[in-house]
Design a protein around this motif. Sequence first.
Motif, PDB file in Angstrom:
ATOM      1  N   VAL A  93      -4.486  -3.646  -4.110  1.00  0.00           N
ATOM      2  CA  VAL A  93      -3.801  -3.032  -5.260  1.00  0.00           C
ATOM      3  C   VAL A  93      -2.534  -3.807  -5.600  1.00  0.00           C
ATOM      4  O   VAL A  93      -2.085  -3.801  -6.750  1.00  0.00           O
ATOM      5  CB  VAL A  93      -3.476  -1.552  -4.954  1.00  0.00           C
ATOM      6  CG1 VAL A  93      -2.784  -0.878  -6.138  1.00  0.00           C
ATOM      7  CG2 VAL A  93      -4.740  -0.789  -4.585  1.00  0.00           C
ATOM      8  N   LEU A  94      -1.972  -4.478  -4.614  1.00  0.00           N
ATOM      9  CA  LEU A  94      -0.718  -5.202  -4.795  1.00  0.00           C
ATOM     10  C   LEU A  94      -0.798  -6.251  -5.899  1.00  0.00           C
ATOM     11  O   LEU A  94       0.200  -6.550  -6.554  1.00  0.00           O
ATOM     12  CB  LEU A  94      -0.320  -5.854  -3.469  1.00  0.00           C
ATOM     13  CG  LEU A  94       1.049  -6.515  -3.347  1.00  0.00           C
ATOM     14  CD1 LEU A  94       2.164  -5.511  -3.623  1.00  0.00           C
ATOM     15  CD2 LEU A  94       1.222  -7.119  -1.959  1.00  0.00           C
ATOM     16  N   VAL A  95      -1.972  -6.811  -6.126  1.00  0.00           N
ATOM     17  CA  VAL A  95      -2.097  -7.926  -7.072  1.00  0.00           C
ATOM     18  C   VAL A  95      -2.838  -7.529  -8.351  1.00  0.00           C
ATOM     19  O   VAL A  95      -3.274  -8.399  -9.099  1.00  0.00           O
ATOM     20  CB  VAL A  95      -2.799  -9.131  -6.414  1.00  0.00           C
ATOM     21  CG1 VAL A  95      -1.943  -9.708  -5.296  1.00  0.00           C
ATOM     22  CG2 VAL A  95      -4.180  -8.743  -5.883  1.00  0.00           C
ATOM     23  N   THR A 198       2.808   3.239  -4.143  1.00  0.00           N
ATOM     24  CA  THR A 198       2.517   3.594  -2.753  1.00  0.00           C
ATOM     25  C   THR A 198       1.266   2.882  -2.259  1.00  0.00           C
ATOM     26  O   THR A 198       1.193   2.439  -1.108  1.00  0.00           O
ATOM     27  CB  THR A 198       2.332   5.113  -2.621  1.00  0.00           C
ATOM     28  OG1 THR A 198       3.502   5.778  -3.110  1.00  0.00           O
ATOM     29  CG2 THR A 198       2.090   5.511  -1.175  1.00  0.00           C
ATOM     30  N   LEU A 199       0.254   2.765  -3.141  1.00  0.00           N
ATOM     31  CA  LEU A 199      -0.970   2.065  -2.759  1.00  0.00           C
ATOM     32  C   LEU A 199      -0.738   0.569  -2.606  1.00  0.00           C
ATOM     33  O   LEU A 199      -1.501  -0.115  -1.932  1.00  0.00           O
ATOM     34  CB  LEU A 199      -2.066   2.317  -3.800  1.00  0.00           C
ATOM     35  CG  LEU A 199      -2.498   3.779  -3.983  1.00  0.00           C
ATOM     36  CD1 LEU A 199      -3.592   3.879  -5.022  1.00  0.00           C
ATOM     37  CD2 LEU A 199      -2.954   4.382  -2.663  1.00  0.00           C
ATOM     38  N   LEU A 206       8.497   6.504  -1.037  1.00  0.00           N
ATOM     39  CA  LEU A 206       9.823   7.094  -1.275  1.00  0.00           C
ATOM     40  C   LEU A 206      10.041   7.356  -2.755  1.00  0.00           C
ATOM     41  O   LEU A 206      10.726   8.322  -3.129  1.00  0.00           O
ATOM     42  CB  LEU A 206      10.910   6.156  -0.738  1.00  0.00           C
ATOM     43  CG  LEU A 206      10.964   5.968   0.786  1.00  0.00           C
ATOM     44  CD1 LEU A 206      11.939   4.854   1.147  1.00  0.00           C
ATOM     45  CD2 LEU A 206      11.358   7.266   1.460  1.00  0.00           C
ATOM     46  N   PHE A 207       9.469   6.535  -3.620  1.00  0.00           N
ATOM     47  CA  PHE A 207       9.642   6.730  -5.058  1.00  0.00           C
ATOM     48  C   PHE A 207       8.776   7.877  -5.572  1.00  0.00           C
ATOM     49  O   PHE A 207       9.095   8.476  -6.598  1.00  0.00           O
ATOM     50  CB  PHE A 207       9.322   5.432  -5.798  1.00  0.00           C
ATOM     51  CG  PHE A 207      10.283   4.329  -5.498  1.00  0.00           C
ATOM     52  CD1 PHE A 207      11.489   4.236  -6.172  1.00  0.00           C
ATOM     53  CD2 PHE A 207      10.005   3.387  -4.519  1.00  0.00           C
ATOM     54  CE1 PHE A 207      12.402   3.228  -5.880  1.00  0.00           C
ATOM     55  CE2 PHE A 207      10.908   2.379  -4.223  1.00  0.00           C
ATOM     56  CZ  PHE A 207      12.107   2.298  -4.901  1.00  0.00           C
ATOM     57  N   LEU A 238      -1.309   9.251   0.318  1.00  0.00           N
ATOM     58  CA  LEU A 238      -1.267   8.674   1.660  1.00  0.00           C
ATOM     59  C   LEU A 238      -2.675   8.496   2.220  1.00  0.00           C
ATOM     60  O   LEU A 238      -2.974   7.491   2.871  1.00  0.00           O
ATOM     61  CB  LEU A 238      -0.438   9.557   2.589  1.00  0.00           C
ATOM     62  CG  LEU A 238       1.082   9.414   2.498  1.00  0.00           C
ATOM     63  CD1 LEU A 238       1.755  10.429   3.412  1.00  0.00           C
ATOM     64  CD2 LEU A 238       1.518   8.001   2.872  1.00  0.00           C
ATOM     65  N   GLY A 239      -3.538   9.491   1.971  1.00  0.00           N
ATOM     66  CA  GLY A 239      -4.905   9.381   2.452  1.00  0.00           C
ATOM     67  C   GLY A 239      -5.650   8.226   1.809  1.00  0.00           C
ATOM     68  O   GLY A 239      -6.398   7.501   2.481  1.00  0.00           O
TER      69      GLY A 239
END
Length: 564
Positions: A93-95, A198-199, A206-207, A238-239
Amino acid sequence: MERFLDWWKKEDRRATLLKALLLALVPLLCCVAYCAAQGRWIWEVYLPSSQWNDELFYYKQVEGILSHGYPQGYFGFNESHALKLSFAAWSPVLVFPWVIWGLLFGWNLASPVLCNIFLLSLACFLYVWLVRPSWRQLGMVALLFGLYNNFARYMLSGMPEAICFAMVILFYGAAVNYLRRRKNYKLVVLFAMSCTMTLMRPYLILFLLLPCWLWILGSRRGRWLRGLGSAAILGATLGLYGAINHYLGAEYITPLFYTDWIQAFFRQGVLGGLRFTFEKLLTKGSEYMDYAKQGLRTVNTTGAVYAGYLLCLFALAVQCAGDWAAYRRSGKGLDRSSGKGLDRHPGEDLDRHPGAGDSPQGAAAGWAVARAHLAFCFLTMLPALLLMYKTIEGSRHLLTFMAALIFLIPLAEKGAWRRTACVAACLGAAFAYLYIYRAADPYDYQVAYMQEERRASLEEWERVFDESLALDREDVPNYRNVVIWVQNDVIEDAPVYTAWQLLYMLPEGFGINCCTRDYVLEHVGSLRSRYLCGPVGGEIERLCEENGYRQLYTDGEMALYEIY
């Protein structure tokens, strides 16, 4: 058309557009200035000349997604691989912004840099449109942006930090806009952004706490139901991250983060766990401060980030103290008919009286809430860093929080301009000292530029890879589409590292597995991957020959072998 003209004339949108365009130019100008300071042009940036090997994995994974839906060979470490598909240790997911960019404009060696600059420019543009800062506030933001050299450094790289920077800038812009005038769709956007963040990286949860908090306290009716809903969203996010990490993440050479302090509670009980956690915080906190002192005194990139983080936390504390003082001076709560005061929660239903949210007091309340939340994130992230990351490696995770601070510190009422200007000036001086004057470590601050020798080697190896490697399309992903990159070998008692930058030229879809020398020496007769790249002249080369690996090519420094 008349409705559009009325909307355009309202609140002087022409001036807002001008401000947005000016701030959107700042990221590009900073990148140009960064390259000019090193005597180069921005179009000379060339990822295969970089020393940051994470960039190779990010780039080739995106390439595999765009060409085949997902890489056809496993990315991993010491021949690890994800349970599903073929991604490396970090969340794919970061990219996702790079994937979208590649779908729209194609994917080449310049794409990550171009996309990074575009994302920061877009974030700056939308920030102005959402927050509507004054000219003075805009000037402070632009100045701090330019002095915080990490913006330019990561834009001019193949690292996804710039994506995180853009996301938090947009997040706080949307939060301030929501707090100015509540609309349900704005809160949905905040939830969507923070869940996505978050993913991308788990500590960015935290956001997610801010939209949960705003939703719960938005009005007095049904708060417990909204509390349960917020808990469900947190749990589901989170899951989902846990599932992504478990099924789509390959095991790293060392743990990505450490949970020994959590395990201590199960092994030693509550008191023993608390004692272990407290002792670890003291030990790691001492290491943190040692690095911070080195960052102030010498050239130490990790220490400079740690010192800058503490200075940012202090600046944020000063601004939050000013917000609290304004809250106390207001005496009465927020009167819904006038919008004056700060003590009523900004998340309460201001839409009953739209003017309240758009008043200067309402805007100041929004700024105060955003800063208070960021202060909470700063304070929470620090012990999390000490407990879960190696001190030498964790500094990069703090850069995103510092980037967010730059866009919130300058937001202040007219009566607080003297304090705000003082804080911004001190912060700017600290950034200039830590990230410009002390930015002398070439590994961390030298941008990768075109080198004729490297380009010639890449062209040579591109031909070799195209002729020698064939993508196996059956039962993908598989190890038949994997090239082992041996980190290093020992030749004449000195470590010699593989020229991993040449792997940028691997055919689309191939996976890369980074393996340590010890792993290859131990498993040389049972390696699962089909190809291996390593240095010439050491133990690795000798064992490859003894085990009958076929040498496909060598340039005298790196050799390519077919294992089976």
